[in-house]
Design an enzyme around this catalytic site. Structure first.
Site, PDB file in Angstrom:
ATOM      1  N   ASP A   1     -10.771   2.155  -2.941  1.00  0.00           N
ATOM      2  CA  ASP A   1     -11.264   1.871  -1.593  1.00  0.00           C
ATOM      3  C   ASP A   1     -12.790   1.892  -1.557  1.00  0.00           C
ATOM      4  O   ASP A   1     -13.394   1.529  -0.558  1.00  0.00           O
ATOM      5  CB  ASP A   1     -10.731   2.917  -0.601  1.00  0.00           C
ATOM      6  CG  ASP A   1      -9.362   2.535  -0.048  1.00  0.00           C
ATOM      7  OD1 ASP A   1      -8.952   1.375  -0.238  1.00  0.00           O
ATOM      8  OD2 ASP A   1      -8.707   3.389   0.571  1.00  0.00           O
TER       9      ASP A   1
ATOM     10  N   ASP B   1       0.824  -1.205   0.000  1.00  0.00           N
ATOM     11  CA  ASP B   1       0.000   0.000   0.000  1.00  0.00           C
ATOM     12  C   ASP B   1       0.863   1.262   0.000  1.00  0.00           C
ATOM     13  O   ASP B   1       2.080   1.212   0.251  1.00  0.00           O
ATOM     14  CB  ASP B   1      -0.885  -0.029   1.257  1.00  0.00           C
ATOM     15  CG  ASP B   1      -2.253   0.567   1.015  1.00  0.00           C
ATOM     16  OD1 ASP B   1      -2.374   1.427   0.122  1.00  0.00           O
ATOM     17  OD2 ASP B   1      -3.193   0.166   1.719  1.00  0.00           O
TER      18      ASP B   1
HETATM   19  C1  GLA Z   1      -5.732   1.668   2.292  1.00  0.00           C
HETATM   20  C2  GLA Z   1      -6.178   0.521   1.421  1.00  0.00           C
HETATM   21  C3  GLA Z   1      -7.212  -0.307   2.144  1.00  0.00           C
HETATM   22  C4  GLA Z   1      -6.609  -0.810   3.435  1.00  0.00           C
HETATM   23  C5  GLA Z   1      -6.135   0.356   4.274  1.00  0.00           C
HETATM   24  C6  GLA Z   1      -5.394  -0.107   5.502  1.00  0.00           C
HETATM   25  O1  GLA Z   1      -6.758   2.602   2.454  1.00  0.00           O
HETATM   26  O2  GLA Z   1      -6.638   0.971   0.205  1.00  0.00           O
HETATM   27  O3  GLA Z   1      -7.628  -1.378   1.349  1.00  0.00           O
HETATM   28  O4  GLA Z   1      -5.543  -1.692   3.167  1.00  0.00           O
HETATM   29  O5  GLA Z   1      -5.277   1.209   3.554  1.00  0.00           O
HETATM   30  O6  GLA Z   1      -4.964   0.922   6.280  1.00  0.00           O
END
Ligand code: GLA
Length: 716
Positions: free
Chosen positions: A541, A471
């Site tokens: 997300d 990420d």
């Molecule tokens: C980001 C990702 C999510 C998750 C969060 C965790 O927002 O896109 O899918 O992994 O971080 O903190």
């Protein structure tokens, strides 16, 4: 050979399966672009015309000014007033004027120094054209790598400082294309976190229109992909030029319409977030940009890119089935521990999942997003016997194991930051801005990358990890490095990306059996650079299926379904939507993120059936060709199909949006169907002739919330 040099005309001709690209050497110095379009043997000569105020060399005239003709690469300050591809000098003026020196062609391609680049195969060929600028003492090499079968040409450039002076590059745009008209629309994808890749199509106008990122990641805000097309181009008709950048950091795409209505396209690192100093003897290699041309509409451009990305960008393992994962994020957020996740794994196995992915919250003091990033060792309160023992327990339940990491980041509340505050990007004397309570590590500093390598090596020692979700949850501000002198601070954005790519390379090397899903708060780095390392990207997300329908349709303009990680989430909000969410998610690579421990046996049975069904046809999306029938921003429903190349299996999806009128019928033409064959929809057992599918099957919209239709046609 797809690349030819016609000596008499001093002309280069690049032929791909359906396109021709041509340029010539004029006056033994300039590289004049002459043609890019439908395959032809009739190449026009360079267009020289009278333009007042156009500066020219003493032995030439206004008609031969660099401001007049179409070029392959244009240099700031040397007579071309349009946006330039290169700004470079040894004397601070930014002025250079490279002239043709030599060229060579060869099979295959060269590696790009520490940067991702399209993989060559046995048909790939490259043209290298060398130019020189005697005043700065630099050699410029322009590369054209040709993927002829797929109608793709890539471009990048290398600057070699072969002189004695220090040279500074202030702008670098490896792809430049001059088009002799401007009656075109520009397609681009803009957005924001959770609302990525919105489709925008507007007519070009005089002046420069651009999309860009100054955020350090390619960004949710503008995707690097752009296209230009005829005003009346459709999915099936019209001329379309598509462009994309094999890079994940800040970028600039410029499209300029000049004084007499000609268009220049530039794609590259820009100048806001980039400068680079070359000492004598040093060289600089730019990232690569790619382009394609379709005479048959937008759909063909997309399919060219899809195939190219699958075969030349994504890791070969991404052609194999992607694991159907159960991810813990939307189910648990930070509230995870060994007991809970072992139960997750047990239920996941029973339900038919391949893998449990432990998302954020497993390391350091990570109980919320205020602390812990940088401390990549397990939280012993949550995993009392350690990570290795926990992972063995997960695997003993019969599922594979994936884990979330965000290597490029640090929370001020972390052991790492307390030990090394100077390892965060920051500008001396200025308080670094925070985003999600975190700072960005200085990946341009090799000590930081080496430290992360050593730390991950130790933490994951002896543990079989099958999957990393990598990420990157904030953009960069106060970009400065504590290890570079003042006159090299402009290099940080670029050096950062090279540090990130080095770390990716290390992960792939160190964990040869693991695959990576990349992510940046969803689609913040949905680009060809990341696609070289990951088998898929967490698309957004936002897992709301209505919004996902838009996001996925737009992403498919440039990227194949194999890159799109699509999860079914939260069916408990509303049980009716499980089927709907599934039908949306199988537009890409299916996964789930929901609390399997709260779920009724009925729902688990439904999910098992979904996974089993998906596995019977996922190859059609993963490897097949995509045809858009109704784009969801234009219609009150979305319709598209995927087909295997031989049209033996076709997956047709119709997603209704809110407000569809009940009883409306839609005729959906599956033009690729084999006219001489019969097809059975394996979901209903109903048989259709190929002719019927080609003429169009009638789908009646239900007009209810959450209605979607999925047909799985198989040749009888
Ligand atoms: C980001 C990702 C999510 C998750 C969060 C965790 O927002 O896109 O899918 O992994 O971080 O903190």
């Amino acid at each position: 050979m797809s690349i030819r040099f016609i000596k008499n005309d001093k002309r280069f001709i690049i032929n791909t399966k359906n396109t021709t690209y041509a340029f010539e050497i004029a006056f033994d110095r300039y590289l004049c672009h002459t043609y890019y379009g439908k395959k032809t043997s009739k190449i026009p000569a360079a267009e020289m015309r009278m333009l007042s105020f156009a500066p020219y060399m003493a032995d030439l005239s206004e008609k031969n000014s660099p401001d007049v003709f179409a070029q392959e690469c244009s240099f700031y300050g040397s007579g071309d007033f349009r946006p330039n591809a290169l700004r470079l000098s040894a004397d601070g003026t930014g002025v250079s004027d490279f002239v043709y020196k030599s060229h060579r062609t060869f099979r295959g391609r060269l590696e790009l120094d520490g940067l991702p680049a399209a993989r060559a195969d046995e048909n790939t060929q490259t043209l290298e054209v060398t130019l020189i600028d005697t005043v700065s003492g630099c050699r410029l090499k322009l590369y054209y790598t040709v993927f002829a079968e797929l109608d793709i040409i890539s471009r990048y450039m290398v600057v070699e400082n072969v002189g004695k002076k220090t040279v500074k590059i202030d702008k670098c745009m490896p792809l430049m294309l001059d088009i002799g008209r401007s009656d075109l629309d520009m397609i681009s994808l803009y957005g924001s976190h959770c609302h990525e890749v919105n489709f925008q199509r507007v007519p070009l106008h005089h002046g420069t229109q651009s999309v860009y990122s100054k955020r350090g990641g390619s960004s949710h805000q503008y995707n690097p992909f752009i296209a230009l097309c005829d005003h009346n181009a459709t999915d099936e008709r019209g001329e379309v030029y598509g462009f994309n950048f094999v890079y994940s950091g800040s970028f600039l795409d410029e499209v300029d319409v000049d004084q007499i209505g000609r268009t220049r396209v530039l794609m590259g690192l820009g100048s806001d977030c980039f400068s680079y100093t070359l000492e004598a003897g040093q060289s600089f290699c730019s990232p690569e940009a790619v382009m394609t041309y379709s005479a048959n509409g937008i759909g063909k451009m997309s399919r060219n890119f899809h195939k190219f990305v699958r075969n030349h960008i994504m890791p070969p393992v991404s052609l194999e089935p992607h694991p159907v994962v159960l991810n813990t994020w939307e189910a648990c957020y930070f509230d995870i521990d060994e007991d809970k996740l072992v139960k997750f794994a047990r239920e996941a196995k029973k339900t038919g999942f391949d893998m449990l992915v432990m998302d954020d919250g497993w390391f350091g003091k990570r109980n919320d997003d205020r602390a812990g990033l940088g401390d990549w060792f397990e939280n012993r309160d949550k995993f009392p016997d350690g990570l290795a023992s926990f992972v063995r327990k997960i695997q003993a339940e019969g599922v594979k194991f994936g884990i979330w990491v965000e290597p490029e980041m640090v929370n001020p509340d972390s052991d790492l930051y307390r030990a090394h505050p100077e390892w965060a990007l920051r500008v001396e004397g200025r308080e670094p801005l925070r985003s999600r309570h975190q700072l960005v590590l200085d990946m341009s500093n090799s000590d930081v990358v080496d430290y992360l390598i050593a730390l991950f090596d130790k933490t994951f020692e002896g543990i079989q990890i099958d999957y990393f979700k990598w990420d990157m949850n904030r953009h960069m501000s106060n970009v400065g490095s504590s290890v570079l002198p003042a006159d090299k601070q402009g290099e940080v954005f670029f050096r950062y990306m090279k540090g990130v790519y080095r770390l990716f390379d290390w992960f792939l090397d160190r964990f040869p059996n693991a695959v990576i899903e990349t992510c940046s708060g969803g689609g913040g780095r949905y680009d060809l650079g990341m696609m070289q390392y990951g088998i898929q990207i967490w698309t957004s997300d936002n897992t709301n299926p209505y919004d996902r329908t838009m996001i996925q349709a737009s992403a498919m303009l440039a990227y194949p379904a194999a890159t799109m990680s699509c999860h079914v989430s939260n069916p408990h909000e509303d049980l009716r939507s499980l089927d709907y969410r599934y039908k949306v998610a199988v537009g890409g690579m299916l996964g789930y993120e929901l609390n399997i421990l709260n779920m009724s046996e009925d729902i688990k049975r439904d999910i098992s059936a979904q996974i089993a069904e998906y596995k019977s046809f996922d190859h059609v999306m993963r490897l097949g060709e995509y045809y858009n029938l109704a784009f969801p921003t234009k219609y009150d429903y979305s319709a598209y199909y995927y087909t295997t190349e031989d049209a033996s299996e076709i997956v047709l999806t119709v997603i209704e949006k809110a407000g569809c009128k009940k009883g409306t019928t839609k005729k959906l033409r599956v033009k690729v169907a084999d006219a001489n064959a019969n097809y059975t929809d394996v979901r209903t057992g109903k048989t259709y002739s190929g002719d019927e599918l080609r003429a169009g099957i009638t789908v009646e919209l239900l007009g209810e919330r959450d209605s979607a239709h999925l047909f799985l046609f198989k040749k009888a």
